[in-house]
Enzyme design. Structure first.
Site, short mmCIF file in Angstrom:
data_model
loop_
_atom_site.label_atom_id
_atom_site.label_comp_id
_atom_site.label_asym_id
_atom_site.label_seq_id
_atom_site.Cartn_x
_atom_site.Cartn_y
_atom_site.Cartn_z
N ASP A 190 -75.85 3.00 63.71
CA ASP A 190 -75.52 1.57 63.79
C ASP A 190 -75.66 0.79 62.47
O ASP A 190 -76.64 0.98 61.75
CB ASP A 190 -76.45 0.86 64.77
CG ASP A 190 -76.60 1.58 66.08
OD1 ASP A 190 -75.94 2.59 66.30
OD2 ASP A 190 -77.42 1.11 66.90
N GLU A 240 -76.42 -1.67 75.24
CA GLU A 240 -77.07 -1.61 73.93
C GLU A 240 -76.44 -2.64 72.98
O GLU A 240 -75.34 -3.14 73.22
CB GLU A 240 -76.90 -0.21 73.31
CG GLU A 240 -77.61 0.90 74.07
CD GLU A 240 -77.63 2.21 73.31
OE1 GLU A 240 -76.57 2.65 72.84
OE2 GLU A 240 -78.72 2.82 73.18
N ASP A 298 -82.73 -3.60 70.41
CA ASP A 298 -81.65 -4.14 69.59
C ASP A 298 -81.59 -5.67 69.54
O ASP A 298 -80.60 -6.30 69.96
CB ASP A 298 -80.29 -3.56 70.06
CG ASP A 298 -80.31 -2.04 70.15
OD1 ASP A 298 -81.13 -1.43 69.45
OD2 ASP A 298 -79.52 -1.47 70.92
N TYR A 353 -85.58 1.53 64.86
CA TYR A 353 -84.29 1.43 65.54
C TYR A 353 -83.60 0.10 65.19
O TYR A 353 -84.07 -0.68 64.38
CB TYR A 353 -84.49 1.58 67.05
CG TYR A 353 -84.55 3.02 67.53
CD1 TYR A 353 -84.70 4.08 66.63
CD2 TYR A 353 -84.45 3.32 68.89
CE1 TYR A 353 -84.76 5.40 67.08
CE2 TYR A 353 -84.50 4.63 69.34
CZ TYR A 353 -84.66 5.67 68.44
OH TYR A 353 -84.70 6.96 68.90
C1 FRU Z 1 -77.08 2.58 69.46
C2 FRU Z 1 -78.56 2.91 69.48
C3 FRU Z 1 -79.41 1.66 69.61
C4 FRU Z 1 -80.71 2.09 69.00
C5 FRU Z 1 -80.23 2.95 67.86
C6 FRU Z 1 -81.13 4.10 67.50
O1 FRU Z 1 -76.32 3.57 68.86
O2 FRU Z 1 -78.86 3.82 70.50
O3 FRU Z 1 -79.52 1.19 70.93
O4 FRU Z 1 -81.50 1.02 68.58
O5 FRU Z 1 -78.98 3.47 68.25
O6 FRU Z 1 -80.63 4.80 66.39
#
Ligand code: FRU
Length: 477
Positions: free
Chosen positions: A40, A222, A169, A100
């Site tokens: 991300d 997400e 997130d 994350y």
């Molecule tokens: C989306 C995700 C987010 C998380 C991150 C971890 O691709 O799963 O929800 O914070 O990637 O790398």
């Protein structure tokens, strides 16, 4: 683990860069991980006239199995980017298993970051209802590159009991003197949902309300992003668990937006309507976009040109080169009264090199920008023996001609507003990636592909081509 030790390990992994940098499928103008894995985009912002793009970065393992840190790029123009290292690593008890995704907030003078600290407890857990800490952390930078201290803002016990341990997130913004944060989550009743929190000081957060669909629309949402544009509210999110339909939801996980009619921050819980959900990108590789506004007031979106658990598709030749995935180019978002359009920011034109012609249907360039105007309802563009984009009476298909692995065969989408043909088509081709913008960004397809010869593309067009412009795109560094 101590930050200095982690940084030493990252340095050791990044020592592979000189070899990887020349590999065949490395991209020319898209942001990639220096080595290893990227997912991300995070913390997108403009701070002191500099664009900042952080990203989920796992330098140690191109298959995504390694620890996740934040990598960091900066740019003065969104075209030439400079790698700034890994400012956030897994060095605290609150994020020891992963730094994350999260966001940046700059309105109050510092570059403040809100992100998800992932901790997996050891023991006999199912990791859906328990065994995972979903921590929301805060850290701050005064110079845009070095961050001092980490503070825990929210953790599992702070979320409503109706939530599993999948909450993450954060995206933060300020409105009328008050701070707001959206968090994505998975409820115990398998509803994907978004919680909106509010705070007077960015440190103490109170749950304001929830946004979800009446019947479960996926089990997890997400990467939420909530903003107002042209007098309408939009909730961007990535639902997981939507069953595939013939012309929708064809990737493993989805990414799109709800146009939230009648939404206000004041009213109570908001019901999202599945029929108001619109996918942002119909290609094989798009997920977890984030938006930010720049000094000119543009709302700009950058997405991950990839999707989670893609290894199921077995199509990752870049892994053999020691890296995987990229971000999309920055795209300006506009609302045309019916839908959000995405179009490459104008700055991308700075990459235009020589104007090219389509001699004998071959484009001699690893990266190019092709802009066409077309007529009729039956049109196609074929990229060598690799894939074909076609429009048949309003139905757009993007089809791989060879078996590239389970699931990566065809993606479909219908032109909006009853249109039957493509009028305008822009194709950004990078070494191993295509971004296809149809009718000024009403539909977008982002797709990685791995042609045997990356330096030239045999292009066959059918249908009525009215105008054609073609530029080589320069390498960004
Ligand atoms: C989306 C995700 C987010 C998380 C991150 C971890 O691709 O799963 O929800 O914070 O990637 O790398």
């Amino acid at each position: 683990m101590k930050k200095t030790d982690i940084l030493r390990q990252i340095d050791a992994a990044e020592a592979a860069y000189p070899r990887i940098s020349d590999e065949k499928y490395r991209l020319r103008f898209h942001l990639m991980p220096p080595v290893g894995w990227l997912n991300d985009p995070n913390g997108l912002c403009v701070y002191h006239d500099t664009f900042h793009v952080f990203f989920q970065y796992s330098p140690e393992a191109p298959d995504g199995s390694g620890r996740k840190f934040w990598g960091h790029y900066t740019s003065a123009d969104m075209v030439t980017w400079e790698y700034q290292g890994t400012p956030l690593v897994t060095d605290s008890i609150w994020d020891r298993d992963g730094v994350y995704s999260g966001c940046a907030f700059t309105d109050d003078g510092d570059l403040e970051v809100f992100y998800t600290g992932n901790v997996k407890e050891t023991g006999d857990f199912d990791y859906i209802s328990d065994g995972r800490q979903a921590n929301i952390l805060y850290t701050v930078s005064k110079d845009g590159t070095n961050f001092a201290g980490k503070q825990l803002l929210l953790t599992n016990r702070d979320y409503p009991q109706t939530y599993t341990c999948h909450v993450r997130d954060p995206k933060v913004w300020k409105q009328d003197g008050q701070y707001y944060m959206v968090l994505g989550g998975r409820r115990t009743d398998e509803h994907g949902a978004v919680m909106i929190y509010t705070s007077p000081d960015k440190k103490v957060w109170f749950l304001l309300k929830e946004m979800t669909a009446k019947e479960a629309f996926g089990y997890m949402w997400e990467c939420p992003d909530l903003f107002e544009m042209s007098g309408k509210w939009f909730l961007l999110c990535c639902p997981q668990g939507l069953p595939a339909e013939t012309e929708r939801y064809q990737n493993l996980y989805q990414s799109g937006y709800f146009l939230c009619e009648d939404f206000t921050l004041e009213n109570s819980d908001y019901t999202c309507h599945p029929e108001a959900f619109c996918e942002l990108d119909h290609g094989f590789d798009f997920y977890a976009p984030q938006t930010f506004t720049d000094g000119r007031g543009r709302r700009i979106l950058i997405g991950w040109a990839g999707i989670p658990e893609e290894e199921r598709y077995g199509n990752a030749p870049a892994i053999a080169e020691g890296w995987q995935h990229a971000l999309t180019v920055p795209r300006e978002l506009t609302f045309d009264g019916e839908l959000l359009r995405q179009y490459p920011v104008q700055e991308l034109d700075l990459l235009h090199g020589e104007g090219l012609s389509l001699d004998e249907n071959v484009i001699q360039a690893a990266a190019f920008d092709l802009q066409l105007t077309l007529a009729g309802n039956d049109q196609s563009v074929r990229f060598g023996d690799d894939l074909v984009l076609a429009c048949t009476d309003g139905l757009i298909t993007l089809t791989f001609l060879n078996d590239t692995g389970a699931g990566r065969t065809c993606r479909r989408a219908r032109l909006p507003k009853g249109q039957k043909g493509i009028k305008e088509l822009r194709i950004l081709k990078d070494t191993s990636m295509l971004e296809i913008y149809i009718n000024h960004g009403e539909l977008v397809f982002t797709t990685k592909y791995y042609p045997s010869d990356v330096t030239k593309t045999e292009l066959s067009l059918t249908g009525t081509v009215c105008t054609l412009q073609l530029w080589e795109l320069k390498k960004m560094d």
